[in-house]
Design an enzyme around this catalytic site. Structure first.
Site, PDB file in Angstrom:
ATOM      1  N   GLU A 164      27.615 -92.274 -24.726  1.00 46.03           N
ATOM      2  CA  GLU A 164      28.779 -91.455 -24.397  1.00 46.03           C
ATOM      3  C   GLU A 164      29.094 -91.505 -22.904  1.00 46.03           C
ATOM      4  O   GLU A 164      28.199 -91.638 -22.087  1.00 46.03           O
ATOM      5  CB  GLU A 164      28.476 -89.988 -24.694  1.00 46.03           C
ATOM      6  CG  GLU A 164      28.036 -89.744 -26.090  1.00 46.03           C
ATOM      7  CD  GLU A 164      27.658 -88.280 -26.287  1.00 46.03           C
ATOM      8  OE1 GLU A 164      27.106 -87.987 -27.341  1.00 46.03           O
ATOM      9  OE2 GLU A 164      27.906 -87.459 -25.387  1.00 46.03           O
ATOM     10  N   CYS A 222      31.275 -89.308 -16.013  1.00 47.82           N
ATOM     11  CA  CYS A 222      29.855 -89.041 -16.235  1.00 47.82           C
ATOM     12  C   CYS A 222      29.336 -90.140 -17.158  1.00 47.82           C
ATOM     13  O   CYS A 222      29.824 -90.295 -18.279  1.00 47.82           O
ATOM     14  CB  CYS A 222      29.759 -87.651 -16.880  1.00 47.82           C
ATOM     15  SG  CYS A 222      28.125 -87.217 -17.387  1.00 47.82           S
ATOM     16  N   CYS A 262      16.691 -90.492 -24.813  1.00 47.22           N
ATOM     17  CA  CYS A 262      15.934 -90.167 -23.607  1.00 47.22           C
ATOM     18  C   CYS A 262      14.510 -89.813 -24.007  1.00 47.22           C
ATOM     19  O   CYS A 262      14.284 -89.138 -25.007  1.00 47.22           O
ATOM     20  CB  CYS A 262      16.579 -88.992 -22.875  1.00 47.22           C
ATOM     21  SG  CYS A 262      15.709 -88.589 -21.334  1.00 47.22           S
ATOM     22  N   CYS A 291      13.575 -82.809 -22.856  1.00 43.67           N
ATOM     23  CA  CYS A 291      13.816 -81.432 -22.404  1.00 43.67           C
ATOM     24  C   CYS A 291      14.268 -80.612 -23.618  1.00 43.67           C
ATOM     25  O   CYS A 291      15.069 -81.082 -24.423  1.00 43.67           O
ATOM     26  CB  CYS A 291      14.870 -81.418 -21.296  1.00 43.67           C
ATOM     27  SG  CYS A 291      14.373 -82.416 -19.881  1.00 43.67           S
ATOM     28  N   CYS A 332      18.143 -80.060 -24.540  1.00 38.52           N
ATOM     29  CA  CYS A 332      19.087 -81.166 -24.359  1.00 38.52           C
ATOM     30  C   CYS A 332      19.246 -82.012 -25.621  1.00 38.52           C
ATOM     31  O   CYS A 332      18.253 -82.408 -26.237  1.00 38.52           O
ATOM     32  CB  CYS A 332      18.600 -82.043 -23.199  1.00 38.52           C
ATOM     33  SG  CYS A 332      19.584 -83.523 -22.953  1.00 38.52           S
ATOM     34  N   GLY A 361      20.305 -90.040 -21.043  1.00 41.26           N
ATOM     35  CA  GLY A 361      19.216 -90.812 -20.446  1.00 41.26           C
ATOM     36  C   GLY A 361      18.785 -90.316 -19.081  1.00 41.26           C
ATOM     37  O   GLY A 361      19.447 -89.502 -18.450  1.00 41.26           O
ATOM     38  N   GLU A 362      17.632 -90.809 -18.654  1.00 46.20           N
ATOM     39  CA  GLU A 362      17.084 -90.463 -17.338  1.00 46.20           C
ATOM     40  C   GLU A 362      17.297 -91.682 -16.420  1.00 46.20           C
ATOM     41  O   GLU A 362      16.597 -92.693 -16.542  1.00 46.20           O
ATOM     42  CB  GLU A 362      15.595 -90.116 -17.489  1.00 46.20           C
ATOM     43  CG  GLU A 362      14.805 -90.020 -16.206  1.00 46.20           C
ATOM     44  CD  GLU A 362      15.446 -89.144 -15.121  1.00 46.20           C
ATOM     45  OE1 GLU A 362      15.791 -87.988 -15.396  1.00 46.20           O
ATOM     46  OE2 GLU A 362      15.624 -89.639 -13.993  1.00 46.20           O
ATOM     47  N   SER A 415      21.581 -88.016 -11.154  1.00 39.74           N
ATOM     48  CA  SER A 415      20.900 -86.784 -11.549  1.00 39.74           C
ATOM     49  C   SER A 415      19.566 -87.145 -12.187  1.00 39.74           C
ATOM     50  O   SER A 415      19.490 -88.058 -13.003  1.00 39.74           O
ATOM     51  CB  SER A 415      21.772 -86.028 -12.560  1.00 39.74           C
ATOM     52  OG  SER A 415      21.100 -84.890 -13.039  1.00 39.74           O
ATOM     53  N   SER A 445      17.670 -81.868 -11.695  1.00 45.58           N
ATOM     54  CA  SER A 445      17.749 -80.919 -12.801  1.00 45.58           C
ATOM     55  C   SER A 445      16.529 -80.012 -12.699  1.00 45.58           C
ATOM     56  O   SER A 445      15.440 -80.378 -13.125  1.00 45.58           O
ATOM     57  CB  SER A 445      17.750 -81.662 -14.139  1.00 45.58           C
ATOM     58  OG  SER A 445      18.956 -82.353 -14.288  1.00 45.58           O
ATOM     59  N   LEU A 446      16.728 -78.840 -12.127  1.00 47.52           N
ATOM     60  CA  LEU A 446      15.582 -77.966 -11.867  1.00 47.52           C
ATOM     61  C   LEU A 446      15.337 -77.030 -13.063  1.00 47.52           C
ATOM     62  O   LEU A 446      14.293 -77.076 -13.687  1.00 47.52           O
ATOM     63  CB  LEU A 446      15.832 -77.194 -10.569  1.00 47.52           C
ATOM     64  CG  LEU A 446      14.609 -76.580  -9.910  1.00 47.52           C
ATOM     65  CD1 LEU A 446      13.516 -77.601  -9.648  1.00 47.52           C
ATOM     66  CD2 LEU A 446      14.985 -75.894  -8.590  1.00 47.52           C
ATOM     67  N   HIS A 447      16.293 -76.185 -13.347  1.00 49.04           N
ATOM     68  CA  HIS A 447      16.294 -75.356 -14.566  1.00 49.04           C
ATOM     69  C   HIS A 447      15.159 -74.351 -14.690  1.00 49.04           C
ATOM     70  O   HIS A 447      15.033 -73.673 -15.714  1.00 49.04           O
ATOM     71  CB  HIS A 447      16.360 -76.211 -15.836  1.00 49.04           C
ATOM     72  CG  HIS A 447      17.421 -77.260 -15.822  1.00 49.04           C
ATOM     73  ND1 HIS A 447      18.617 -77.110 -15.170  1.00 49.04           N
ATOM     74  CD2 HIS A 447      17.456 -78.504 -16.370  1.00 49.04           C
ATOM     75  CE1 HIS A 447      19.348 -78.209 -15.329  1.00 49.04           C
ATOM     76  NE2 HIS A 447      18.666 -79.072 -16.046  1.00 49.04           N
ATOM     77  N   ASN A 507      25.296 -74.999 -22.434  1.00 45.80           N
ATOM     78  CA  ASN A 507      26.265 -75.476 -23.415  1.00 45.80           C
ATOM     79  C   ASN A 507      25.540 -75.558 -24.767  1.00 45.80           C
ATOM     80  O   ASN A 507      24.598 -76.336 -24.888  1.00 45.80           O
ATOM     81  CB  ASN A 507      26.676 -76.888 -22.971  1.00 45.80           C
ATOM     82  CG  ASN A 507      28.129 -77.156 -23.179  1.00 45.80           C
ATOM     83  OD1 ASN A 507      28.794 -76.500 -23.979  1.00 45.80           O
ATOM     84  ND2 ASN A 507      28.627 -78.135 -22.462  1.00 45.80           N
ATOM     85  N   CYS A 542      25.748 -83.692 -22.620  1.00 42.79           N
ATOM     86  CA  CYS A 542      25.387 -85.072 -22.913  1.00 42.79           C
ATOM     87  C   CYS A 542      24.654 -85.221 -24.237  1.00 42.79           C
ATOM     88  O   CYS A 542      23.843 -84.401 -24.612  1.00 42.79           O
ATOM     89  CB  CYS A 542      24.559 -85.653 -21.771  1.00 42.79           C
ATOM     90  SG  CYS A 542      23.058 -84.740 -21.411  1.00 42.79           S
TER      91      CYS A 542
HETATM   92  N1  SAH Z   1      18.321 -87.130 -17.297  1.00 42.67           N
HETATM   93  C1  SAH Z   1      19.024 -86.725 -16.150  1.00 42.67           C
HETATM   94  C2  SAH Z   1      20.521 -86.945 -16.242  1.00 42.67           C
HETATM   95  C3  SAH Z   1      21.168 -86.632 -17.552  1.00 42.67           C
HETATM   96  S1  SAH Z   1      21.232 -84.937 -17.992  1.00 42.67           S
HETATM   97  C4  SAH Z   1      18.723 -85.280 -15.822  1.00 42.67           C
HETATM   98  O1  SAH Z   1      18.085 -84.622 -16.611  1.00 42.67           O
HETATM   99  O2  SAH Z   1      19.108 -84.853 -14.741  1.00 42.67           O
HETATM  100  C5  SAH Z   1      22.555 -84.355 -16.953  1.00 42.67           C
HETATM  101  C6  SAH Z   1      22.550 -82.851 -16.775  1.00 42.67           C
HETATM  102  O3  SAH Z   1      22.996 -82.199 -17.980  1.00 42.67           O
HETATM  103  C7  SAH Z   1      21.177 -82.310 -16.467  1.00 42.67           C
HETATM  104  O4  SAH Z   1      21.203 -81.389 -15.397  1.00 42.67           O
HETATM  105  C8  SAH Z   1      20.825 -81.672 -17.769  1.00 42.67           C
HETATM  106  O5  SAH Z   1      19.802 -80.765 -17.589  1.00 42.67           O
HETATM  107  C9  SAH Z   1      22.152 -81.098 -18.216  1.00 42.67           C
HETATM  108  N2  SAH Z   1      22.195 -80.654 -19.613  1.00 42.67           N
HETATM  109  C10 SAH Z   1      21.524 -81.161 -20.657  1.00 42.67           C
HETATM  110  N3  SAH Z   1      21.797 -80.456 -21.778  1.00 42.67           N
HETATM  111  C11 SAH Z   1      22.657 -79.474 -21.412  1.00 42.67           C
HETATM  112  C12 SAH Z   1      23.293 -78.409 -22.113  1.00 42.67           C
HETATM  113  N4  SAH Z   1      23.107 -78.250 -23.410  1.00 42.67           N
HETATM  114  N5  SAH Z   1      24.102 -77.587 -21.417  1.00 42.67           N
HETATM  115  C13 SAH Z   1      24.324 -77.774 -20.092  1.00 42.67           C
HETATM  116  N6  SAH Z   1      23.759 -78.753 -19.387  1.00 42.67           N
HETATM  117  C14 SAH Z   1      22.924 -79.607 -20.035  1.00 42.67           C
HETATM  118 FE1  SF4 Z   2      16.572 -86.549 -20.742  1.00 42.47          FE
HETATM  119 FE2  SF4 Z   2      17.945 -85.364 -18.751  1.00 42.47          FE
HETATM  120 FE3  SF4 Z   2      18.235 -84.568 -21.329  1.00 42.47          FE
HETATM  121 FE4  SF4 Z   2      15.962 -84.064 -20.035  1.00 42.47          FE
HETATM  122  S1  SF4 Z   2      18.009 -83.251 -19.515  1.00 42.47           S
HETATM  123  S2  SF4 Z   2      16.132 -84.873 -22.149  1.00 42.47           S
HETATM  124  S3  SF4 Z   2      15.740 -85.889 -18.788  1.00 42.47           S
HETATM  125  S4  SF4 Z   2      18.794 -86.533 -20.484  1.00 42.47           S
END
Ligand code: SAH
Ligand code: SF4
Length: 356
Positions: free
Chosen positions: A95, A116, A123, A127, A130, A170-171, A203, A226-228, A302, A345
């Site tokens: 995507e 994006c 991936c 996480c 995600c 993906g990462e 990212s 991506s700290l979270h 989201n 994503c």
């Molecule tokens: N793998 C990398 C880049 C892809 S994810 C990373 O983790 O940074 C891109 C961003 O989307 C990250 O900050 C991720 O944590 C966030 N993301 C993933 N799922 C999400 C969701 N359901 N709602 C909002 N942001 C989300």
């Molecule tokens: Fe992969 Fe980034 Fe999603 Fe974590 S947030 S599963 S590293 S795409």
């Protein structure tokens, strides 16, 4: 769509293409000519490269492909966030999301159109919140598959993309070589796509050794983490990668980046109800960001079909935001655009795979 035996032209830098042309007995200027057609003129058919001799075009068509991804679904309209689902040469799905000008990505209004992009199919980092990680990892994208997402998005939307964020599926730092190759092609002004390095953001979920490696590269791309979660306890519960690289190790790598690049980075922080949205996390987050002068980007979660997490109520989001704004931190609360079209994503791909 090309046959898999062909070399994807979009995976090669100018010098690599010139070397291949040399092996075919062709002068180096031909490489520049072909890349001019592909990246400046956006031509994706050999027969339209009219200043190449016909026999040469025929010979190149047998060796190189000009395209390897195809649109299968499009959601959204021209003046809103649009989401594209692409099929790769081997049938895998990825995507890309196009965010129009004036829709702010980091809180401020922007006149840039942002794409994006994805860097992997699936991936491996899993996480818990995600969609991209739900089905595990399938494969890395090639540099050409990454670059072509931009060309296709422009061709479909008839809009120029002038900002690229590696925040799709993906990462990116786990596909380091192809990522760097794609950035070289996207960034090059003389023969490539010509997107400024400061308009390219990577990212990462926090691959510490790769962050350091990236800091040592000469290119001035931007970095988002991506700290979270602001403590190992909270972050570790939602991001398995934290077991390998904990918050302290991640902050050291961020410090290294900051010193090498003389550039501020961004902390992405998704707000998930009852998980990471308490006052104590906000206070810890402020303490992490402060020495790095990092920007903080708060993103209400989201919702993902099949996952139970939820975004906090608006007043909780605001309370979290307020705590961070007490100091002189640069913090934005991004009320996500594209929520209605599953813009987080990995979601469209999953939906399509499940209904296919
Ligand atoms: N793998 C990398 C880049 C892809 S994810 C990373 O983790 O940074 C891109 C961003 O989307 C990250 O900050 C991720 O944590 C966030 N993301 C993933 N799922 C999400 C969701 N359901 N709602 C909002 N942001 C989300
Ligand atoms: Fe992969 Fe980034 Fe999603 Fe974590 S947030 S599963 S590293 S795409």
């Amino acid at each position: 769509m090309s046959s898999p035996v062909l070399q994807n032209l979009l995976s090669l830098t100018h010098d690599e293409l010139a070397a291949r042309f040399g092996a075919l007995g062709q002068p180096a200027y031909r490489a520049k000519q072909v890349l001019h057609w592909r990246y400046r003129m956006r031509v994706d058919a050999w027969e339209r490269m009219t200043d190449l001799p016909a026999p040469l075009r025929a010979a190149l068509a047998e060796q190189f492909s000009l395209s390897s991804i195809a649109l299968v679904r499009r959601l959204g309209s021209n003046d809103t966030t649009q989401k594209f689902l692409f099929k790769l040469g081997d049938g895998q799905l990825i995507e890309s999301v196009l965010i129009p000008a004036s829709t702010s990505l980091y809180g401020e209004r922007s006149d840039r159109r942002t794409l994006c992009v994805s860097t992997q199919v699936g991936c491996a980092y899993g996480c818990k919140f995600c969609a991209s990680g739900l089905d595990g990892f399938t494969r890395n994208l090639t540099a050409g598959e990454i670059v072509e997402q931009i060309l296709q998005a422009e061709a479909i939307s008839h809009e120029r993309v002038d900002n690229v964020v590696f925040m799709g599926m993906g990462e990116p730092l786990a596909n380091f070589e192809n990522l760097m190759q794609s950035i070289q092609i996207l960034n090059n002004q003389a023969w490539g796509v010509g997107i400024g390095a400061r308009h390219i953001t990577i990212s990462t979920s926090g691959l510490v050794p790769r962050i350091r490696e990236l800091a040592d590269q000469p290119i001035q791309v931007r970095l988002a983490i991506s700290l979270h979660g602001a403590t190992d306890d909270v972050r570790g519960r939602i991001m398995p990668v934290n077991q390998r690289y904990n918050v302290a190790a991640l902050m050291e790598a961020c410090q290294y980046w900051h010193e090498r690049k003389k550039q501020r980075l961004t902390f992405e922080y998704i707000l998930i109800a009852g998980v990471n949205d308490g006052d104590a996390q906000a206070e810890r987050l402020a303490r992490l960001a402060d020495p790095l002068k990092a920007k903080i980007n708060l993103i209400p979660y989201n919702t993902v079909t099949g996952l139970d997490w939820e975004r906090p109520a608006i007043d909780r989001q605001d309370a979290f935001h307020r705590i961070l704004r007490r100091g002189d931190l640069d913090v934005t609360l991004r009320r996500e655009k594209g929520h209605d079209i599953d813009a987080a994503c990995g979601q469209l791909r999953r939906q399509t795979m499940q209904t296919a």
